[in-house]
Design a protein around this motif. Structure first.
Motif, mmCIF file in Angstrom:
data_model
loop_
_atom_site.group_PDB
_atom_site.id
_atom_site.type_symbol
_atom_site.label_atom_id
_atom_site.label_comp_id
_atom_site.label_asym_id
_atom_site.label_seq_id
_atom_site.Cartn_x
_atom_site.Cartn_y
_atom_site.Cartn_z
ATOM 1 N N MET A 1 75.852 55.573 2.522
ATOM 2 C CA MET A 1 74.491 55.741 2.033
ATOM 3 C C MET A 1 73.537 55.927 3.212
ATOM 4 S SD MET A 1 74.946 55.764 -1.194
ATOM 5 C CE MET A 1 76.549 56.479 -0.853
ATOM 6 N N SER A 2 72.301 56.256 2.931
ATOM 7 C CA SER A 2 71.378 56.627 4.002
ATOM 8 C C SER A 2 70.197 55.680 4.120
ATOM 9 C CB SER A 2 70.855 58.050 3.763
ATOM 10 O OG SER A 2 71.917 58.981 3.790
ATOM 11 N N GLU A 3 69.894 55.351 5.344
ATOM 12 C CA GLU A 3 68.708 54.567 5.636
ATOM 13 C C GLU A 3 67.456 55.443 5.568
ATOM 14 O OE1 GLU A 3 66.848 52.074 9.443
ATOM 15 O OE2 GLU A 3 68.785 53.062 9.575
ATOM 16 N N ILE A 4 67.619 56.725 5.941
ATOM 17 C CA ILE A 4 66.506 57.667 5.989
ATOM 18 C C ILE A 4 66.809 58.836 5.060
ATOM 19 C CG2 ILE A 4 65.069 59.122 7.470
ATOM 20 C CD1 ILE A 4 66.219 57.466 9.856
ATOM 21 N N VAL A 5 65.903 59.124 4.135
ATOM 22 C CA VAL A 5 66.060 60.255 3.221
ATOM 23 C C VAL A 5 64.869 61.185 3.363
ATOM 24 C CG1 VAL A 5 66.214 60.996 0.812
ATOM 25 C CG2 VAL A 5 67.453 58.945 1.562
ATOM 26 N N PHE A 6 65.168 62.464 3.555
ATOM 27 C CA PHE A 6 64.143 63.500 3.583
ATOM 28 C C PHE A 6 64.169 64.244 2.258
ATOM 29 C CE2 PHE A 6 65.243 62.778 7.999
ATOM 30 C CZ PHE A 6 64.009 62.720 8.610
ATOM 31 N N ILE A 7 63.004 64.448 1.670
ATOM 32 C CA ILE A 7 62.873 65.219 0.438
ATOM 33 C C ILE A 7 62.086 66.477 0.777
ATOM 34 C CG2 ILE A 7 61.954 65.257 -1.908
ATOM 35 C CD1 ILE A 7 62.240 62.185 -1.915
ATOM 36 N N LEU A 8 62.735 67.631 0.644
ATOM 37 C CA LEU A 8 62.134 68.893 1.053
ATOM 38 C C LEU A 8 61.942 69.822 -0.138
ATOM 39 C CD1 LEU A 8 64.206 69.686 4.292
ATOM 40 C CD2 LEU A 8 62.104 68.329 4.073
ATOM 41 N N VAL A 131 66.265 70.070 12.741
ATOM 42 C CA VAL A 131 67.648 69.739 13.079
ATOM 43 C C VAL A 131 67.714 68.967 14.387
ATOM 44 C CG1 VAL A 131 69.891 70.718 13.696
ATOM 45 C CG2 VAL A 131 68.622 71.646 11.753
ATOM 46 N N ASP A 132 66.900 69.355 15.351
ATOM 47 C CA ASP A 132 66.851 68.608 16.608
ATOM 48 C C ASP A 132 66.437 67.160 16.358
ATOM 49 O OD1 ASP A 132 66.744 68.468 19.635
ATOM 50 O OD2 ASP A 132 64.664 67.961 19.161
ATOM 51 N N MET A 133 65.475 66.972 15.468
ATOM 52 C CA MET A 133 65.031 65.623 15.116
ATOM 53 C C MET A 133 66.163 64.831 14.450
ATOM 54 S SD MET A 133 63.834 64.007 12.058
ATOM 55 C CE MET A 133 63.153 65.351 11.123
ATOM 56 N N LEU A 134 66.938 65.486 13.559
ATOM 57 C CA LEU A 134 68.073 64.814 12.937
ATOM 58 C C LEU A 134 69.072 64.350 13.991
ATOM 59 C CD1 LEU A 134 68.903 67.030 9.810
ATOM 60 C CD2 LEU A 134 67.431 65.021 9.934
ATOM 61 N N GLN A 135 69.308 65.186 14.978
ATOM 62 C CA GLN A 135 70.242 64.818 16.040
ATOM 63 C C GLN A 135 69.752 63.597 16.809
ATOM 64 O OE1 GLN A 135 70.350 68.818 17.909
ATOM 65 N NE2 GLN A 135 72.562 68.581 17.822
ATOM 66 N N ARG A 136 68.479 63.534 17.027
ATOM 67 C CA ARG A 136 67.935 62.463 17.864
ATOM 68 C C ARG A 136 67.918 61.114 17.159
ATOM 69 N NH1 ARG A 136 62.535 64.866 20.546
ATOM 70 N NH2 ARG A 136 62.484 62.762 21.443
ATOM 71 N N ILE A 137 67.740 61.124 15.844
ATOM 72 C CA ILE A 137 67.637 59.833 15.158
ATOM 73 C C ILE A 137 68.798 59.551 14.227
ATOM 74 C CG2 ILE A 137 65.118 59.886 15.224
ATOM 75 C CD1 ILE A 137 65.195 60.568 12.224
ATOM 76 N N GLY A 138 69.684 60.531 14.030
ATOM 77 C CA GLY A 138 70.693 60.387 12.996
ATOM 78 C C GLY A 138 72.065 59.992 13.469
ATOM 79 N N GLU A 139 73.035 60.368 12.652
ATOM 80 C CA GLU A 139 74.413 59.991 12.889
ATOM 81 C C GLU A 139 74.937 60.546 14.209
ATOM 82 O OE1 GLU A 139 75.586 59.846 8.159
ATOM 83 O OE2 GLU A 139 76.029 61.605 9.383
ATOM 84 N N ILE A 140 74.417 61.685 14.630
ATOM 85 C CA ILE A 140 74.864 62.280 15.885
ATOM 86 C C ILE A 140 74.425 61.410 17.056
ATOM 87 C CG2 ILE A 140 74.715 64.357 17.327
ATOM 88 C CD1 ILE A 140 74.170 65.932 14.789
ATOM 89 N N ARG A 165 77.484 71.713 12.876
ATOM 90 C CA ARG A 165 77.213 70.275 12.779
ATOM 91 C C ARG A 165 77.792 69.652 11.515
ATOM 92 N NH1 ARG A 165 73.166 72.933 15.210
ATOM 93 N NH2 ARG A 165 72.361 72.076 17.161
ATOM 94 N N GLY A 166 78.126 70.489 10.568
ATOM 95 C CA GLY A 166 78.707 69.981 9.333
ATOM 96 C C GLY A 166 77.658 69.665 8.288
ATOM 97 N N ILE A 167 78.052 69.839 7.031
ATOM 98 C CA ILE A 167 77.142 69.599 5.920
ATOM 99 C C ILE A 167 77.964 69.134 4.726
ATOM 100 C CG2 ILE A 167 77.241 72.007 5.146
ATOM 101 C CD1 ILE A 167 74.306 71.808 4.373
ATOM 102 N N GLY A 178 79.367 65.465 8.527
ATOM 103 C CA GLY A 178 78.142 66.238 8.522
ATOM 104 C C GLY A 178 77.021 65.561 7.768
ATOM 105 N N VAL A 179 75.892 66.226 7.725
ATOM 106 C CA VAL A 179 74.694 65.683 7.087
ATOM 107 C C VAL A 179 74.792 65.860 5.567
ATOM 108 C CG1 VAL A 179 72.183 65.852 6.956
ATOM 109 C CG2 VAL A 179 73.340 66.285 9.134
ATOM 110 N N PRO A 180 74.632 64.810 4.774
ATOM 111 C CA PRO A 180 74.584 64.980 3.319
ATOM 112 C C PRO A 180 73.321 65.749 2.925
ATOM 113 C CG PRO A 180 75.050 62.685 3.924
ATOM 114 C CD PRO A 180 74.598 63.380 5.169
ATOM 115 N N VAL A 181 73.494 66.867 2.238
ATOM 116 C CA VAL A 181 72.380 67.697 1.776
ATOM 117 C C VAL A 181 72.561 67.917 0.282
ATOM 118 C CG1 VAL A 181 71.207 69.920 1.955
ATOM 119 C CG2 VAL A 181 72.127 68.833 4.024
ATOM 120 N N PHE A 182 71.706 67.300 -0.517
ATOM 121 C CA PHE A 182 71.809 67.379 -1.971
ATOM 122 C C PHE A 182 70.824 68.444 -2.483
ATOM 123 C CE2 PHE A 182 72.897 63.033 -0.708
ATOM 124 C CZ PHE A 182 74.178 62.937 -1.236
#
Length: 355
Positions: A1-8, A131-140, A165-167, A178-182
């Motif tokens: 599960m995710s601590e941080i969720v982005f809704i776009l 994507v750069d921001m995801l790399q800096r704070i995320g699973e990567i 990077r995987g999805i 990879g990053v979960p993208v729903f």
């Protein structure tokens, strides 16, 4: 599960060239009129859609419907197909609905562009910073924070910006990295099995291997028109027996033959919302007609982790009041609204994590 969720929402893909919902049909009309941008096979579909819109003007005599917003038109044509009823002597409403899906795919594919880099493509405008921001704070980033994205967009701006990077789409696909993208309403790179209706994603990395990059020599930016040859691309990847149309559905209760597969996506989004401590919303205006997200948010967050922040970034200040009305008392104190655009999101998010 995710601590941080982005809704776009659609606004997130605007820097990459995508139209927003309210000007989508204007963009579609412009592409239809441009012989250098429209694919010959799509011309009859554009013609059918705009003929349907002309016929639908008759509804204004007794009702007030938004025939400018593409999602409203999508929903209206789906209801017309269900009722088998259109004003006047219009042809089968199902044909108009099918053509609208093709017009949506064609318009997005012609509009969203990617920079050419090293005989491949780079990240779409706006998504590079994201994507750069995801790399800096995320699973990567050594697994410090788990991240997922919930999006209403059909386009591939984010998908192909995550190349290498995987999805994970939440459709039960084998890929587990990879990053979960729903993608709640489908995607231009999703196909369905002709016999069962099962939705199968054609992964961006695999699709790129079906393209000859030499055709991009001399180009600065290019569109990715996979939708026009999805069946062929699927066969090259090793997936047979699929329909030729991408899986895209309107924001309504009726998901048709894709109900079971798309239910997995919505369930996955709900589970990630349930565990989220940080929710960031950008490019999604929470229209009054979208009761589905309101229910998804209410049920998805019930009994979950306490929120640390619910931050909305949008250029329209009216969006602020809509989200305030959505949130319950426990979330109101964590709510923040910021007037801004998708390009402003990475800096906003990084400040929360001291970067």
């Amino acid at each position: 599960m995710s601590e941080i969720v982005f809704i776009l929402g659609a606004g997130a893909s605007v820097p990459a060239g995508a139209p927003i919902m309210s000007d989508f049909l204007d963009r579609a009309r412009d592409i239809w009129a441009d012989p250098h941008r429209v694919v010959a096979e799509d011309v009859p579909h554009y013609q059918r859609v705009f003929n349907a819109l002309q016929v639908l003007q008759a509804v204004h005599s007794k009702s007030n419907l938004d025939l400018v917003n593409i999602e409203s038109v999508f929903t209206l044509l789906e209801m017309a197909e269900l009722l088998q009823r259109m004003p006047g002597n219009f042809e089968n409403p199902g044909d108009a609905l099918s053509s609208l899906k093709k017009v949506i795919a064609a318009t997005l594919s012609a509009s969203v562009r990617f920079p050419v880099a090293n005989r491949g493509i780079g990240q779409a405008a706006g998504y590079a910073g994201f994507v750069d921001m995801l790399q800096r704070i995320g699973e990567i980033d050594r697994g410090r924070h788990s991240i997922s994205v919930v999006t209403f967009n059909y386009d591939l701006g984010l998908d192909f910006s995550l190349l290498g990077r995987g999805i994970q789409y939440g459709l039960g696909e084998e890929q587990r990295q990879g990053v979960p993208v729903f993608k709640l309403h489908g995607s231009l790179n999703w196909v369905s099995k002709e016999e069962t209706g099962e939705v199968i994603p054609l992964m961006p990395d695999a699709l790129m291997r079906t393209i000859d990059p030499l055709r991009w020599v001399g180009e600065e930016t290019v569109p990715l028109n996979f939708y026009a040859n999805l069946k062929t691309s699927a066969a090259e990847i090793g997936i047979a027996g699929v329909s030729s149309d991408p899986v895209i559905v309107p924001p309504t209760w009726k998901k048709g033959e894709h109900q079971r597969s798309l239910a997995r996506v919505w369930q996955g989004a709900a589970m990630h919302l349930n565990e989220a401590q940080y929710i960031f919303v950008c490019g999604y205006s929470l229209p009054e007609t979208d009761g589905f997200f309101k229910m998804l948010y209410a049920l998805g967050t019930a009994g979950g982790q306490p929120l640390r922040t619910f931050h909305v970034l949008d250029p329209d200040p009216n969006v602020d009041q809509r989200f305030r009305a959505l949130l319950g008392p426990g979330a109101q104190g964590r709510y923040r609204y910021q007037q801004g655009f998708f390009e402003d999101l990475p800096g906003t998010v990084l400040r929360y994590f001291g970067q």
